[in-house]
Design a protein around this motif. Sequence first.
Motif, short mmCIF file in Angstrom:
data_model
loop_
_atom_site.label_atom_id
_atom_site.label_comp_id
_atom_site.label_asym_id
_atom_site.label_seq_id
_atom_site.Cartn_x
_atom_site.Cartn_y
_atom_site.Cartn_z
N UNK A 188 -6.71 -9.93 33.26
CA UNK A 188 -5.95 -10.71 34.24
C UNK A 188 -6.53 -12.10 34.43
N UNK A 189 -7.88 -12.17 34.48
CA UNK A 189 -8.55 -13.46 34.60
C UNK A 189 -8.30 -14.32 33.36
N UNK A 190 -8.35 -13.69 32.19
CA UNK A 190 -8.12 -14.41 30.93
C UNK A 190 -6.72 -15.02 30.88
N UNK A 191 -5.74 -14.27 31.34
CA UNK A 191 -4.35 -14.74 31.30
C UNK A 191 -4.18 -16.01 32.13
N UNK A 192 -4.74 -16.02 33.34
CA UNK A 192 -4.56 -17.18 34.21
C UNK A 192 -5.35 -18.39 33.67
N UNK A 193 -6.53 -18.16 33.07
CA UNK A 193 -7.30 -19.26 32.49
C UNK A 193 -6.57 -19.86 31.30
N UNK A 194 -6.03 -19.01 30.42
CA UNK A 194 -5.30 -19.51 29.25
C UNK A 194 -4.00 -20.19 29.64
N UNK A 195 -3.41 -19.76 30.76
CA UNK A 195 -2.18 -20.40 31.23
C UNK A 195 -2.44 -21.84 31.67
N UNK A 196 -3.61 -22.07 32.26
CA UNK A 196 -3.96 -23.41 32.75
C UNK A 196 -4.76 -24.23 31.75
N UNK A 197 -5.54 -23.53 30.90
CA UNK A 197 -6.29 -24.18 29.83
C UNK A 197 -5.87 -23.56 28.49
N UNK A 198 -4.80 -24.08 27.86
CA UNK A 198 -4.34 -23.50 26.59
C UNK A 198 -5.49 -23.39 25.58
N UNK A 199 -5.65 -22.22 24.93
CA UNK A 199 -6.82 -21.96 24.07
C UNK A 199 -6.71 -22.60 22.68
N UNK A 200 -6.67 -23.91 22.64
CA UNK A 200 -6.58 -24.61 21.35
C UNK A 200 -7.83 -24.39 20.51
N UNK A 201 -8.95 -24.08 21.15
CA UNK A 201 -10.20 -23.89 20.41
C UNK A 201 -10.13 -22.70 19.46
#
Length: 304
Positions: free
Chosen positions: A188-201
Amino acid sequence: MKHWHYALIVFIGGSCYGVLSTFVKFAYSANLSAPEVTGGQYFFGAVLIWIIFLFTKKIKFTFTQTSKLLLSGIPFGLTSLFYYQSLQRLDAALAIVFLFQFVWIGTVFDWIFNKKRPSKEKLVSITILLIGSVLAANIVLQEGSVPSWQGGIWGLLAAVSFTASVFLSGSVEKDIPPVQKSALLSTGALIVVFALYPPTFLFDVSVLSNLAPYGLLLGLFGVALPPLLFSIGMPHIGPGLGTILVASELPVAVTLSSFVLLEHISWTQWVGVLLILIGIVSGNIKSDKGKCKSFNKEILAHEM
């Protein structure tokens, strides 16, 4: 397990957060950006806990239970995002003091949702912790510009979201095995972080290879372990005492800054660390005495 065992587990969970600032500084020195560090932390943390999950006991549960745990993981992710915004506008010392307000916010949560009115002893413990946090963050001896009110708001939002994550880890779906529960909270934490910081890395091999060592350490101590340890200990001690124990974060951060990063730590900061530890111990001792009295009353009532 005895009550102090659960308290120790939560204390260790809080200490894990204290390790993060040191690893984050190493990551920044490796020319990694804040979005990359934050995204990598939650990505590798979620991967680690799901790997552990493969080798542990599992139970079946409903779509509703899964949804509850995924949603309960959102505050874990938001805490880092809010805190990062606070750090963008405030000195690190002041930002951590705003974050540290979770100590009394947790007691308010316990009062509102669990109807547990704080005792005088707990209020004294919280006061000691807050004084210690100001000293440990070295605010008293610092001179600087007028603090940003926007940074203060972000810091308080981080404190509220952190309190919510601690509260939810101990109250939502208590019967689910801790590893299984932690895996869903981390997702759940990962989803919200990726939603706000797209994982381009994830699509840049050079960045990913540079990020991996730091991401694994940050993921272990910042994402995988804390929800797991809180899921084990929080249901048995409650968010009021829990947030007092989680205050172990700041002494660990200051200690590592001194011995690992070789930063100068003033004597007032060490006094603050000592006060925080005194506040944690006093809060836990009073709680144990209360439990003993309650237990003795039950025995007397049974005998009568």
